[in-house]
Design a protein around this motif. Structure first.
Motif, PDB file in Angstrom:
ATOM      1  N   LEU A   9      10.119  14.942   1.580  1.00  0.00           N
ATOM      2  CA  LEU A   9       9.329  14.017   0.792  1.00  0.00           C
ATOM      3  C   LEU A   9       8.723  14.773  -0.478  1.00  0.00           C
ATOM      4  O   LEU A   9       8.714  14.250  -1.470  1.00  0.00           O
ATOM      5  CB  LEU A   9       8.110  13.540   1.792  1.00  0.00           C
TER       6      LEU A   9
ATOM      7  N   LEU B  88      11.514  15.222  -3.128  1.00  0.00           N
ATOM      8  CA  LEU B  88      11.463  14.189  -3.781  1.00  0.00           C
ATOM      9  C   LEU B  88      10.127  13.928  -4.890  1.00  0.00           C
ATOM     10  O   LEU B  88      10.447  13.566  -6.186  1.00  0.00           O
ATOM     11  CB  LEU B  88      11.425  12.726  -3.005  1.00  0.00           C
TER      12      LEU B  88
ATOM     13  N   ARG C 244      12.516   6.624   6.086  1.00  0.00           N
ATOM     14  CA  ARG C 244      11.875   7.334   4.815  1.00  0.00           C
ATOM     15  C   ARG C 244      12.721   8.364   4.469  1.00  0.00           C
ATOM     16  O   ARG C 244      12.940   8.608   3.118  1.00  0.00           O
ATOM     17  CB  ARG C 244      10.399   7.807   5.300  1.00  0.00           C
TER      18      ARG C 244
ATOM     19  N   TYR D 238      15.885   7.447   2.542  1.00  0.00           N
ATOM     20  CA  TYR D 238      15.407   7.113   1.210  1.00  0.00           C
ATOM     21  C   TYR D 238      15.107   8.265   0.324  1.00  0.00           C
ATOM     22  O   TYR D 238      15.603   8.472  -0.920  1.00  0.00           O
ATOM     23  CB  TYR D 238      14.198   5.988   1.175  1.00  0.00           C
ATOM     24  N   CYS D 239      14.294   9.356   0.669  1.00  0.00           N
ATOM     25  CA  CYS D 239      13.821  10.340   0.043  1.00  0.00           C
ATOM     26  C   CYS D 239      15.360  11.163  -0.465  1.00  0.00           C
ATOM     27  O   CYS D 239      15.320  11.560  -1.658  1.00  0.00           O
ATOM     28  CB  CYS D 239      13.251  11.258   0.699  1.00  0.00           C
TER      29      CYS D 239
ATOM     30  N   PHE E 114      10.962  -1.268   2.238  1.00  0.00           N
ATOM     31  CA  PHE E 114      11.319  -0.590   1.038  1.00  0.00           C
ATOM     32  C   PHE E 114      12.428   0.545   1.294  1.00  0.00           C
ATOM     33  O   PHE E 114      13.238   0.733   0.161  1.00  0.00           O
ATOM     34  CB  PHE E 114       9.864  -0.072   0.559  1.00  0.00           C
TER      35      PHE E 114
ATOM     36  N   ARG F  68       3.038  -5.908   8.258  1.00  0.00           N
ATOM     37  CA  ARG F  68       3.690  -6.513   9.548  1.00  0.00           C
ATOM     38  C   ARG F  68       2.655  -7.594   9.962  1.00  0.00           C
ATOM     39  O   ARG F  68       1.472  -7.672   9.635  1.00  0.00           O
ATOM     40  CB  ARG F  68       3.898  -5.521  10.528  1.00  0.00           C
TER      41      ARG F  68
ATOM     42  N   LYS G 197      -1.460  -8.329  10.643  1.00  0.00           N
ATOM     43  CA  LYS G 197      -2.319  -7.093   9.955  1.00  0.00           C
ATOM     44  C   LYS G 197      -3.176  -7.447   8.754  1.00  0.00           C
ATOM     45  O   LYS G 197      -2.662  -8.491   8.331  1.00  0.00           O
ATOM     46  CB  LYS G 197      -1.272  -5.787   9.912  1.00  0.00           C
TER      47      LYS G 197
HETATM   48  C1  GRG Z   1       8.823   7.244  -3.664  1.00  0.00           C
HETATM   49  C2  GRG Z   1       7.474   5.237  -3.247  1.00  0.00           C
HETATM   50  C3  GRG Z   1       8.189   6.589  -2.847  1.00  0.00           C
HETATM   51  C4  GRG Z   1       8.174   6.597  -1.231  1.00  0.00           C
HETATM   52  C5  GRG Z   1       9.002   7.706  -0.744  1.00  0.00           C
HETATM   53  C6  GRG Z   1       7.654   8.390   2.207  1.00  0.00           C
HETATM   54  C7  GRG Z   1       8.483   7.075   1.720  1.00  0.00           C
HETATM   55  C8  GRG Z   1       9.513   7.353   0.565  1.00  0.00           C
HETATM   56  C9  GRG Z   1       8.269   5.797   1.849  1.00  0.00           C
HETATM   57  C10 GRG Z   1       7.058   5.553   3.132  1.00  0.00           C
HETATM   58  C11 GRG Z   1       7.194   4.135   3.389  1.00  0.00           C
HETATM   59  C12 GRG Z   1       6.221   3.567   4.389  1.00  0.00           C
HETATM   60  C13 GRG Z   1       6.529   3.768   5.749  1.00  0.00           C
HETATM   61  C14 GRG Z   1       4.940   2.963   3.920  1.00  0.00           C
HETATM   62  C15 GRG Z   1       3.816   2.615   4.685  1.00  0.00           C
HETATM   63  C16 GRG Z   1       2.849   3.507   4.561  1.00  0.00           C
HETATM   64  C17 GRG Z   1       1.393   2.747   5.499  1.00  0.00           C
HETATM   65  C18 GRG Z   1       0.648   2.157   4.713  1.00  0.00           C
HETATM   66  C19 GRG Z   1       1.567   3.119   6.451  1.00  0.00           C
HETATM   67  C20 GRG Z   1       0.473   2.296   7.538  1.00  0.00           C
HETATM   68  O1  GRG Z   1       1.074   1.826   8.681  1.00  0.00           O
HETATM   69  P1  GRG Z   1      -0.044   1.574   9.842  1.00  0.00           P
HETATM   70  O2  GRG Z   1       0.589   1.085  11.018  1.00  0.00           O
HETATM   71  O3  GRG Z   1      -0.843   0.260   8.919  1.00  0.00           O
HETATM   72  O4  GRG Z   1      -1.361   2.441   9.934  1.00  0.00           O
HETATM   73  P2  GRG Z   1      -0.506  -1.300   9.083  1.00  0.00           P
HETATM   74  O5  GRG Z   1      -0.952  -1.776   7.734  1.00  0.00           O
HETATM   75  O6  GRG Z   1       0.845  -1.650   9.583  1.00  0.00           O
HETATM   76  O7  GRG Z   1      -1.900  -1.453  10.067  1.00  0.00           O
END
Ligand code: GRG
Length: 359
Positions: free
Chosen positions: A123, A126, A171, A174-175, A222, A263, A266
């Protein structure tokens, strides 16, 4: 055109395509300009907030920043990229930033840590490459060693580990794909195996999980759609039915408050303005959501005294939500007077991606 209600925000027409039910649209559609929509992005306040967050000097003098050194490389990328999108990179000392980024590359593995003397991770590798892409200073690092580090993370089933300890996740796929494309070295990995693995993390509901069978989450969508779009911008590995199911799941993430959740059931969070919208952009389905309501949600999360954007109204701002809020607004295309276009696949300014891919 006969139509029937299908999801809270969308309507399915006779061609089984989805159209926005609420008034409004995206990118020159039914929606008005930013002026018509009321208060705007607080560009100058965000510029001074971001310049501090991403500055090399402040990283040791501001407590919150010093305490976040385990993710500093990504923090610097979020801050710099947001500044670039609002055309304010002159608020930062770019030479100091480049020197620090280069100092985080490991001479043995070629990977980058989050800060000097931190372990290498895909990560942060990247994020380092993204920073250098923005400022056009890839000459400052050992590019071959960085590409070799990323390629070495690929496993026999096409998945990727994040670091030497072996955790696997979409993730990291993607990286790897994004980083190697930016370095012009996608040939260093087995792209077909990477594609097959990412596709195996797609669920029946149209979402993606971290691993095969993992719960669908907008962030993982994503990573899945972004990686596949870098491999093939036409997304020919997906059927039209799969694209529509995916876009419908993403559109359902828009809540009554206008913001997206990650999701079902939430709370909305500004960062999903990026994770959801970028995936919809890759799928060519930005018109599935109500852009004016999303914009109002993001603007309502601005700190109008010190700058920065928070996850939800009245929470504390941080550089992560500031970047993803601004990048989400960029995808909406409604604030082009103050925000540059962002590339949905690479999460970088479009002009940077054009410069690199056309080189
Ligand atoms: C270059 C933009 C870019 C990304 C690099 C690391 C990565 C690649 C992507 C991460 C994608 C991802 C899993 C994002 C979600 C991050 C997040 C807010 C997680 C929170 O999860 P919970 O379960 O939150 O704490 P919720 O909203 O589901 O309650």
């Amino acid at each position: 055109m006969a139509s029937h209600q299908h999801l809270p925000n969308v309507v399915v027409d006779d061609d089984d395509d989805l159209v926005l039910a609420a008034a409004g649209g995206i990118r020159g559609g039914l929606m008005g300009s930013s002026q018509q929509l009321g208060g705007g992005l607080l560009v100058d306040l965000h510029a001074s907030y971001l310049a501090t967050s991403a500055s090399v000097e402040a990283s040791t003098t501001v407590f919150e920043l010093a305490a976040a050194s385990h993710l500093r490389m990504s923090g610097a990328y979020w801050g710099l990229c947001a500044l670039s999108l609002i055309r304010k990179t002159n608020a930062m000392d770019i030479n100091a930033l480049v020197e620090w980024v280069a100092s985080c590359q490991h001479s043995d593995s070629g990977g980058f840590g989050a800060d000097t003397n931190h372990d290498a991770h895909i990560l942060y590798t990247l994020s380092a490459v993204q920073i250098l892409a923005i400022v056009d200073r890839m000459d400052a690092i050992d590019v071959k060693a960085a590409a070799d580090y990323v390629a070495a993370r690929q496993c026999a089933d096409g998945s990727f580990t994040g670091d030497e300890w072996g955790e696997r996740d979409t993730r990291f796929s993607y990286c790897a794909v994004s980083c190697l494309a930016l370095l012009g070295r996608l040939d260093a990995i087995d792209v077909d195996a990477a594609t097959t693995h990412v596709m195996s993390c797609m669920n029946f509901d149209g979402g993606f999980g971290c691993v095969p069978g993992g719960e669908s989450h907008a962030g993982q969508v994503f990573t899945g759609v972004g990686a596949l779009s870098i491999i093939d911008p036409q997304l020919r590995m997906l059927s039209e039915a799969q694209k529509r199911t995916m876009a419908a799941w993403l559109a359902e993430r828009q809540t009554s408050k206008g913001g997206f959740n990650g999701r079902p059931e939430k709370l909305p969070d500004v960062c999903y303005s990026w994770w959801v919208l970028s995936a919809l952009a890759c799928l060519g389905k930005l018109h599935y959501i109500d852009g004016s309501k999303l914009r109002a949600f993001v603007l309502g999360c601005q700190n109008d005294e010190r700058g920065g954007i928070s996850d939800r109204p009245d929470d504390e701002a941080d550089v992560y939500h500031t970047f993803f809020g601004i990048a989400g607004l960029s995808l909406l295309g409604l604030d082009t007077d103050v925000v540059d276009a962002v590339d949905a696949r690479f999460a970088l300014p479009e002009k940077v991606v054009e410069r690199i891919l056309l080189r």
